[in-house]
Design a protein around this motif. Structure first.
Motif, PDB file in Angstrom:
ATOM      1  N   GLY A  46       5.486  -3.114  -0.181  1.00  0.00           N
ATOM      2  CA  GLY A  46       5.767  -2.860   1.221  1.00  0.00           C
ATOM      3  C   GLY A  46       5.131  -3.940   2.071  1.00  0.00           C
ATOM      4  O   GLY A  46       4.251  -4.678   1.620  1.00  0.00           O
ATOM      5  N   GLY A  47       5.600  -4.059   3.275  1.00  0.00           N
ATOM      6  CA  GLY A  47       5.122  -5.106   4.176  1.00  0.00           C
ATOM      7  C   GLY A  47       6.208  -5.353   5.188  1.00  0.00           C
ATOM      8  O   GLY A  47       6.725  -4.412   5.789  1.00  0.00           O
ATOM      9  N   GLU A  48       6.613  -6.570   5.306  1.00  0.00           N
ATOM     10  CA  GLU A  48       7.653  -6.941   6.270  1.00  0.00           C
ATOM     11  C   GLU A  48       8.701  -7.751   5.508  1.00  0.00           C
ATOM     12  O   GLU A  48       8.426  -8.870   5.061  1.00  0.00           O
ATOM     13  CB  GLU A  48       6.990  -7.752   7.383  1.00  0.00           C
ATOM     14  CG  GLU A  48       7.912  -8.242   8.444  1.00  0.00           C
ATOM     15  CD  GLU A  48       8.703  -7.145   9.111  1.00  0.00           C
ATOM     16  OE1 GLU A  48       9.932  -7.290   9.215  1.00  0.00           O
ATOM     17  OE2 GLU A  48       8.093  -6.133   9.512  1.00  0.00           O
ATOM     18  N   CYS A  79       9.610   0.306   0.046  1.00  0.00           N
ATOM     19  CA  CYS A  79       9.743   0.115   1.488  1.00  0.00           C
ATOM     20  C   CYS A  79      10.340  -1.260   1.793  1.00  0.00           C
ATOM     21  O   CYS A  79      11.517  -1.470   1.520  1.00  0.00           O
ATOM     22  CB  CYS A  79       8.413   0.364   2.192  1.00  0.00           C
ATOM     23  SG  CYS A  79       8.644   0.741   3.937  1.00  0.00           S
ATOM     24  N   VAL A  83      14.264  -2.921   0.763  1.00  0.00           N
ATOM     25  CA  VAL A  83      15.163  -3.762   1.565  1.00  0.00           C
ATOM     26  C   VAL A  83      15.480  -5.039   0.785  1.00  0.00           C
ATOM     27  O   VAL A  83      16.639  -5.474   0.705  1.00  0.00           O
ATOM     28  CB  VAL A  83      14.532  -4.099   2.936  1.00  0.00           C
ATOM     29  CG1 VAL A  83      15.433  -5.048   3.732  1.00  0.00           C
ATOM     30  CG2 VAL A  83      14.247  -2.822   3.741  1.00  0.00           C
ATOM     31  N   ARG A 108      17.395  -0.609   7.830  1.00  0.00           N
ATOM     32  CA  ARG A 108      15.999  -0.966   8.050  1.00  0.00           C
ATOM     33  C   ARG A 108      15.430  -0.140   9.198  1.00  0.00           C
ATOM     34  O   ARG A 108      16.139   0.165  10.148  1.00  0.00           O
ATOM     35  CB  ARG A 108      15.967  -2.439   8.444  1.00  0.00           C
ATOM     36  CG  ARG A 108      14.873  -3.200   7.808  1.00  0.00           C
ATOM     37  CD  ARG A 108      14.952  -4.661   8.188  1.00  0.00           C
ATOM     38  NE  ARG A 108      13.612  -5.143   8.332  1.00  0.00           N
ATOM     39  CZ  ARG A 108      13.216  -6.042   9.205  1.00  0.00           C
ATOM     40  NH1 ARG A 108      14.080  -6.558  10.049  1.00  0.00           N
ATOM     41  NH2 ARG A 108      11.972  -6.401   9.239  1.00  0.00           N
ATOM     42  N   ILE A 139       6.377   4.598   6.175  1.00  0.00           N
ATOM     43  CA  ILE A 139       5.878   3.789   7.290  1.00  0.00           C
ATOM     44  C   ILE A 139       6.999   2.860   7.746  1.00  0.00           C
ATOM     45  O   ILE A 139       7.324   1.899   7.047  1.00  0.00           O
ATOM     46  CB  ILE A 139       4.631   2.974   6.878  1.00  0.00           C
ATOM     47  CG1 ILE A 139       3.540   3.898   6.321  1.00  0.00           C
ATOM     48  CG2 ILE A 139       4.102   2.161   8.078  1.00  0.00           C
ATOM     49  CD1 ILE A 139       2.429   3.166   5.584  1.00  0.00           C
ATOM     50  N   ARG A 140       7.593   3.171   8.895  1.00  0.00           N
ATOM     51  CA  ARG A 140       8.755   2.393   9.371  1.00  0.00           C
ATOM     52  C   ARG A 140       9.701   2.083   8.203  1.00  0.00           C
ATOM     53  O   ARG A 140      10.104   0.943   7.967  1.00  0.00           O
ATOM     54  CB  ARG A 140       8.288   1.105  10.073  1.00  0.00           C
ATOM     55  CG  ARG A 140       7.585   1.415  11.398  1.00  0.00           C
ATOM     56  CD  ARG A 140       6.932   0.193  12.028  1.00  0.00           C
ATOM     57  NE  ARG A 140       7.850  -0.924  12.203  1.00  0.00           N
ATOM     58  CZ  ARG A 140       8.796  -1.000  13.138  1.00  0.00           C
ATOM     59  NH1 ARG A 140       8.950  -0.040  13.993  1.00  0.00           N
ATOM     60  NH2 ARG A 140       9.560  -2.067  13.221  1.00  0.00           N
ATOM     61  N   HIS A 177       5.942   4.760   0.044  1.00  0.00           N
ATOM     62  CA  HIS A 177       4.911   3.936  -0.592  1.00  0.00           C
ATOM     63  C   HIS A 177       4.208   4.711  -1.705  1.00  0.00           C
ATOM     64  O   HIS A 177       3.192   5.351  -1.460  1.00  0.00           O
ATOM     65  CB  HIS A 177       3.869   3.505   0.443  1.00  0.00           C
ATOM     66  CG  HIS A 177       4.379   2.535   1.441  1.00  0.00           C
ATOM     67  ND1 HIS A 177       4.318   1.177   1.265  1.00  0.00           N
ATOM     68  CD2 HIS A 177       4.984   2.721   2.625  1.00  0.00           C
ATOM     69  CE1 HIS A 177       4.846   0.561   2.307  1.00  0.00           C
ATOM     70  NE2 HIS A 177       5.259   1.481   3.152  1.00  0.00           N
TER      71      HIS A 177
END
Ligand code: GLN
Length: 207
Positions: A46-48, A79, A83, A108, A139-140, A177
Motif C-alpha cells: 500500500g502507499g500511493e 490497496c 491498483v 481508485r 485506507i483510501r 491492508h
C-alpha cells in the motif's frame, strides 16, 4: 522456503516484510532489478499507486516487473498494490500506469468520504481456499468495479459490499491492508500459493 520480495520504493514495506516472515517466507526488499531477479514472488504494498509506478520507472523496475508478472510470477497487491495489478483503473490520475495482470477494473479512492478509512471484519473465502475472517484496514482504498470471468472473488467489504479481494491464477489483490492488524493469514495464503507455483515450475522442468 520461497523468497518473496516487497517492492520497496514507497509505502508500508516493513509491515509486509514482517508478515511474510511470520508466514514462513524469506522476505527481502526489492529496489533494484538484480533484487527482483532473485525473488520467486513479489508483494506490491500500500502507499500511493501513481508514486510507486513513477518510482518504478525511475529505478528501471517497471518493465522488468511487468515482464515477470506476464511470465507467471506470483504477486500480492494490497490497496495501492491492487491498483498496480489491475488491467484497468477508473478515477485514476491522468496517465496513471499499472503493471496489470489482473483482469479487473478498479476504482481508485472508491469509498466515499464517510468511509474513506475504516476497519471491519472481512470474510475471505474462495471456492478453492478459505482463509477465514480477517481484520480489514481500509485506507483510501480502491474497490473492484468489474472482474473478468477468470477472476475469483475472495471477499466483499463489510461497509458497502463491494469486491475487495480477488485472485486470478498466481495473482492476489486486496483493497485492504492485511499487513496491518497483526494477522498473517492472507500472507500465509499467498506463501502457500507461491510454494505451489514454484513447485509447479520445478516439476514442469524436463528431467
Ligand atoms: N489511494 C491510494 C492509491 O490509489 C491507495 C491508498 C493505500 O494504499 N492505502 O494509490
Amino acid at each position: 522456503t520461497p523468497t518473496i520480495g516487497v517492492l520497496a520504493l514507497q509505502g508500508d514495506v516493513r509491515e509486509h516484510l514482517a508478515a511474510l516472515a511470520a508466514a514462513g517466507a524469506t522476505a527481502i526488499a526489492v529496489r533494484r532489478p538484480a533484487e527482483l531477479a532473485a525473488v520467486d514472488a513479489l508483494v506490491l504494498p500500500g502507499g500511493e499507486s501513481t508514486t510507486i509506478a513513477k518510482l518504478a520507472r525511475t529505478f528501471e523496475l517497471f518493465a522488468p516487473i511487468q515482464h515477470r508478472i506476464r511470465a507467471g510470477m506470483p504477486a500480492l497487491g494490497t490497496c495501492a498494490g491492487m491498483v498496480l495489478l489491475a488491467d484497468r483503473v477508473v478515477d485514476g490520475a491522468v496517465g496513471q500506469e499499472t503493471f496489470g495482470g489482473l483482469d479487473i477494473t478498479v476504482r481508485r479512492n472508491a469509498f466515499g468520504r464517510q468511509v474513506a478509512s475504516f476497519e471491519g471484519e472481512v470474510e475471505m473465502a474462495g471456492s478453492a481456499n478459505a482463509v477465514g475472517t480477517v481484520p480489514g484496514v481500509f485506507i483510501r482504498a480502491p474497490w473492484v468495479e468489474e472482474a473478468g470471468a477468470g477472476v475469483e472473488v475472495l471477499a466483499q467489504d463489510p461497509a458497502v459490499g463491494r469486491i475487495v479481494a480477488v485472485r486470478q491464477g498466481p495473482l492476489v489483490a486486496t483493497a485492504f491492508h492485511p499487513e496491518v492488524g497483526g494477522d498473517a493469514r492472507v500472507h500465509s495464503f499467498f506463501v502457500d500459493l507461491v510454494r505451489a507455483s514454484v513447485g509447479d515450475t520445478l516439476s514442469a522442468r524436463p528431467a
